[in-house]
Scaffold this active site. Structure first.
Site, short mmCIF file in Angstrom:
data_model
loop_
_atom_site.label_atom_id
_atom_site.label_comp_id
_atom_site.label_asym_id
_atom_site.label_seq_id
_atom_site.Cartn_x
_atom_site.Cartn_y
_atom_site.Cartn_z
N CYS A 20 -128.00 47.60 39.16
CA CYS A 20 -129.57 48.09 39.00
C CYS A 20 -129.75 48.98 40.18
CB CYS A 20 -130.43 47.13 38.99
SG CYS A 20 -130.64 46.01 40.47
N HIS A 126 -134.01 42.95 41.73
CA HIS A 126 -134.04 43.97 40.96
C HIS A 126 -134.36 45.35 41.49
CE1 HIS A 126 -132.77 45.71 37.35
NE2 HIS A 126 -134.10 46.01 37.01
N ASP A 144 -137.23 49.97 33.56
CA ASP A 144 -136.16 48.80 33.76
C ASP A 144 -134.71 49.58 33.35
OD1 ASP A 144 -134.43 46.40 34.12
OD2 ASP A 144 -136.37 45.27 33.61
#
Length: 282
Positions: A20, A126, A144
């Site tokens: 991520c 994240h 995201d």
């Protein structure tokens, strides 16, 4: 939401579950039109997650992900202007103002490191870029990068701020965010100087305060020559500091104090420097 239109052109899904941070960086670096100075495939110069390996080995990233400090190191090593804000360095109101400014200007972008647990999502740590801000509802758009889990979604800004406060088990400290933009000029292709190091400050003081006197004394000496004057100036400098403040931008480096240090490349540079006639004269 001026920043949204630029970011969405580069929106990508991370290639690995722990990528991520790398996906957020690649997406933002491409959005900023920063040249990676190397080809991706064929003739194309484009940031991809697998190219972001200069501060942390990719096999470790696949297993552990990266921390906020490592993400900032990667962004700097690859040519971005970075301002790092660990949680607590700015308050909620200032964070809101920064988000609004970045989303309005689109000249810089914000990547947040946060805990999904605050949003009752699966998983924990994240990274994601912020893709927009609604002042009326005080919501931020999370782009995201784990699109196999969650599509882009809006979250209350205060909740995102709280999500950054949760402890990162890898560091034992809260998380945070960073602002990324373009430098007004290009960095050196070969190496950069870490001006935060005390050894660099010593070299700077010598250049500004002492070198003129050394040159003047050498020039006034009987039989002075240009080579002799240059030799005196070079020998008076704290040349040993080169080992400390030079960081070469190539693959396979490690992070030390948030600075990307290329050990093998530094030794190569120093070996070649010591082989010059001027260095031999010292």
């Amino acid at each position: 939401m001026n920043n949204f239109f630029k970011l969405i052109e580069q929106f990508r899904t991370q290639d690995e579950p722990a990528y991520c941070g790398l996906a957020s960086l690649a997406m933002t670096l491409n959005t900023l039109n920063i040249d990676p100075r190397r080809t991706w495939k064929g003739p194309w110069r484009w940031f991809h997650e697998e190219m972001l390996d200069c501060c942390h080995p990719l096999p470790k990233v696949r297993e552990e992900g990266i921390t906020l400090t490592q993400a900032a190191c990667l962004a700097r090593c690859n040519g971005a202007r970075v301002e790092l804000y660990p949680y607590g360095s700015v308050g909620l109101a200032e964070f809101r103002a920064m988000v609004a400014e970045a989303c309005h200007s689109a000249e810089e972008h914000i990547i947040v490191s946060y805990s999904r647990k605050e949003f009752l999502q699966t998983g924990d740590g994240h990274f994601s870029p912020i893709g927009g801000y609604s002042a009326k509802e005080d919501l931020v758009l999370i782009l995201d990068t784990a699109r196999f889990k969650y599509p882009p979604h809006w979250v209350p800004l205060e909740m995102l701020h709280n999500a950054m406060a949760r402890i990162d088990p890898a560091t034992g400290r809260p998380r945070g965010f960073m602002r990324m933009g373009r430098h007004p000029r290009l960095d050196s292709v070969l190496f950069t100087l870490d001006v935060r190091d005390e050894h660099w400050r010593q070299a700077s003081r010598y250049t500004l305060e002492h070198m003129a006197g050394v040159v003047a004394a050498a020039a006034a000496a009987p039989g002075a020559t240009a080579q002799g004057i240059l030799t005196a100036a070079a020998c008076g400098a704290p040349a040993a500091a080169l080992r400390k403040f030079i960081a070469v931008r190539t693959a396979g480096s490690s992070t030390h104090g948030g600075v990307c240090i290329q050990t093998a490349a530094v030794h190569t540079f120093l070996r070649e420097l010591r082989g010059t006639p001027l260095f031999a004269a010292c």
